[in-house]
Design an enzyme around this catalytic site. Structure first.
Site, mmCIF file in Angstrom:
data_model
loop_
_atom_site.group_PDB
_atom_site.id
_atom_site.type_symbol
_atom_site.label_atom_id
_atom_site.label_comp_id
_atom_site.label_asym_id
_atom_site.label_seq_id
_atom_site.Cartn_x
_atom_site.Cartn_y
_atom_site.Cartn_z
ATOM 1 N N GLY A 8 -13.066 -1.961 -4.982
ATOM 2 C CA GLY A 8 -11.901 -2.517 -4.320
ATOM 3 C C GLY A 8 -12.298 -3.314 -3.092
ATOM 4 O O GLY A 8 -13.470 -3.378 -2.712
ATOM 5 N N ASN A 9 -11.319 -3.897 -2.444
ATOM 6 C CA ASN A 9 -11.605 -4.747 -1.290
ATOM 7 C C ASN A 9 -12.107 -3.959 -0.088
ATOM 8 O O ASN A 9 -12.927 -4.459 0.685
ATOM 9 C CB ASN A 9 -10.346 -5.526 -0.897
ATOM 10 C CG ASN A 9 -9.979 -6.581 -1.924
ATOM 11 O OD1 ASN A 9 -10.693 -7.548 -2.102
ATOM 12 N ND2 ASN A 9 -8.863 -6.378 -2.607
ATOM 13 N N ASN A 11 -12.795 -0.190 -0.336
ATOM 14 C CA ASN A 11 -13.610 0.938 -0.755
ATOM 15 C C ASN A 11 -14.060 0.780 -2.199
ATOM 16 O O ASN A 11 -13.394 0.120 -3.004
ATOM 17 C CB ASN A 11 -12.832 2.256 -0.622
ATOM 18 C CG ASN A 11 -12.523 2.607 0.816
ATOM 19 O OD1 ASN A 11 -13.424 2.821 1.616
ATOM 20 N ND2 ASN A 11 -11.241 2.652 1.154
ATOM 21 N N VAL A 13 -14.633 3.247 -5.282
ATOM 22 C CA VAL A 13 -14.378 4.609 -5.761
ATOM 23 C C VAL A 13 -15.391 4.931 -6.852
ATOM 24 O O VAL A 13 -15.544 4.181 -7.816
ATOM 25 C CB VAL A 13 -12.946 4.761 -6.309
ATOM 26 C CG1 VAL A 13 -12.718 6.174 -6.839
ATOM 27 C CG2 VAL A 13 -11.931 4.432 -5.222
ATOM 28 N N ASP A 109 -7.854 -3.949 -11.845
ATOM 29 C CA ASP A 109 -7.344 -2.672 -11.357
ATOM 30 C C ASP A 109 -5.868 -2.507 -11.669
ATOM 31 O O ASP A 109 -5.388 -1.395 -11.930
ATOM 32 C CB ASP A 109 -7.594 -2.540 -9.850
ATOM 33 C CG ASP A 109 -7.003 -3.691 -9.047
ATOM 34 O OD1 ASP A 109 -6.723 -4.760 -9.623
ATOM 35 O OD2 ASP A 109 -6.839 -3.527 -7.815
ATOM 36 N N ARG A 110 -5.110 -3.622 -11.689
ATOM 37 C CA ARG A 110 -3.684 -3.538 -12.057
ATOM 38 C C ARG A 110 -3.534 -3.056 -13.501
ATOM 39 O O ARG A 110 -2.683 -2.226 -13.810
ATOM 40 C CB ARG A 110 -3.013 -4.907 -11.924
ATOM 41 C CG ARG A 110 -3.104 -5.625 -10.612
ATOM 42 C CD ARG A 110 -2.487 -4.853 -9.470
ATOM 43 N NE ARG A 110 -3.464 -4.036 -8.792
ATOM 44 C CZ ARG A 110 -3.228 -2.855 -8.238
ATOM 45 N NH1 ARG A 110 -2.034 -2.322 -8.305
ATOM 46 N NH2 ARG A 110 -4.167 -2.182 -7.613
ATOM 47 N N THR A 132 -5.677 -1.681 0.112
ATOM 48 C CA THR A 132 -5.823 -2.781 1.064
ATOM 49 C C THR A 132 -4.549 -3.620 1.073
ATOM 50 O O THR A 132 -4.054 -4.026 2.127
ATOM 51 C CB THR A 132 -7.029 -3.651 0.696
ATOM 52 O OG1 THR A 132 -8.197 -2.832 0.658
ATOM 53 C CG2 THR A 132 -7.219 -4.771 1.702
ATOM 54 N N THR A 184 3.508 4.978 23.124
ATOM 55 C CA THR A 184 3.100 3.796 22.363
ATOM 56 C C THR A 184 2.504 4.164 21.013
ATOM 57 O O THR A 184 2.852 3.574 19.982
ATOM 58 C CB THR A 184 2.090 2.968 23.171
ATOM 59 O OG1 THR A 184 2.694 2.552 24.397
ATOM 60 C CG2 THR A 184 1.639 1.744 22.388
#
Length: 333
Positions: A8-9, A11, A13, A109-110, A132, A184
């Protein structure tokens, strides 16, 4: 054991799957400048961490949405295990009826997530992936992939806010203590986390209105366990959906169509071949087109790769970078 890797962008896996059970799952950071040797060492370290020997790895499958990193990871796996990984590329054929303007543009991945979800849930489905980017996919009856929406991810939103506002610090993203913050950090955490949840609730409601029917909502991704409980809409949280999908794809097809770019094929296979041979085929944008690039030295000696058809064409060596071509991979049995 099957070594399943999703690049992935943010991580990578890494999962070990044995007898359809996930034996371990680990994450390492995606780094564009790491070499194949470095990735090989990191994967070996993850195996050691979970007391898995390299000899236990019988096969490997890789899915990637980061082309610059894929080659390094794939080569690292080959160096580590001696195995040629099965590659899941954009445009893979999995029985989904993809009703997109450009089906080949749908990320691997989709598709993997949709395949895994359909194994456990009946459509229509809304598949939410909080990584991401935050994505929502719509899968209708008849395994029809209708499309979806892409939004900034929770961490990306938080990082953008901190980087653009001088007095807003970086914060830990976990469940807020209350909706109305008293300082904050609490205000930021509430706004980011509950804001993401409210966005999903609103998007899901609007998508179901457009579909004209209710759906089953399945959430996955690194932030799903934190955001899904904050949503008003009930969601099934499946944190291992990608690994389950990769395992299903590895087990399932007698024919697996993989779309890859020609320059990637050449980088991976050319060192092992005497020369590439180009075969006539359909236009590169035609997702039904047969394979047009064949490496005879690999095909003849590799039982998993077969020619789809076509007559031999001239030997050429042009810069076809970016052209999408199709290779069929037949699995044993």
């Amino acid at each position: 054991m099957i070594l399943a890797i999703d690049i992935g962008n943010s991580n990578i896996v890494i999962g070990g799957i044995e007898h359809d059970q996930i034996r371990f799952e680990a994450r390492i950071a995606t780094d564009h400048i790491k070499t194949s040797d470095q990735y090989g060492v990191e994967i070996k370290n993850m195996l050691d961490l979970f007391s898995v020997s390299v000899e236990e790895v019988e096969d490997c499958i890789i899915s990637s949405v980061v082309p610059p990193v894929f080659n390094a990871v794939c080569t690292g796996v080959i160096k580590l295990t001696g195995l040629n990984p099965m590659v899941v590329g954009p445009g893979i054929k999995t029985g989904l009826n993809i009703q997109m303007d450009d089906p080949a543009s749908v990320g691997s991945d989709r598709i993997v997530i949709a395949v895994a979800a359909l194994l456990e849930y009946a459509p229509p489905l809304l598949l939410v992936d909080l990584g991401t980017a935050t994505t929502i996919e719509v899968v209708d009856q008849g395994n029809t992939y209708l499309g979806g929406a892409i939004m900034p991810g929770v961490r990306v939103s938080a990082e953008a806010l901190s980087s653009r506002a001088a007095q807003l610090p970086g914060i830990q993203l976990d469940r807020p203590r209350r909706l109305i913050g008293k300082n904050t950090v609490e205000c930021m955490r509430s706004g980011i986390m509950y804001g993401a949840a409210a966005m999903l609730d609103g998007m899901i409601e609007r998508m179901e209105e457009e579909l004209g029917k209710s759906t089953t909502v399945v959430a996955t991704g690194g932030m799903a366990q934190f955001v899904a409980p904050l949503c008003k809409r009930e969601m099934k949280v499946e944190k291992d959906l990608l690994l389950k999908g990769l395992n299903s794809i590895h087990k399932n097809p007698n024919e697996l169509h993989i779309k890859v770019s020609l320059h990637l094929l050449r980088r991976l296979l050319q060192p092992l071949c005497r020369r590439p041979v180009l075969f006539p085929c359909h236009d590169h944008r035609d997702t039904q087109g047969p394979a047009c690039l064949l490496y005879p030295d690999i095909i003849c000696g590799h039982p998993h790769l077969v020619q789809l058809g076509g007559s031999p064409g001239p030997l050429i060596d042009p810069p076809y970078h970016g052209h999408a071509l199709y290779l069929e991979k037949r699995l044993p049995g």
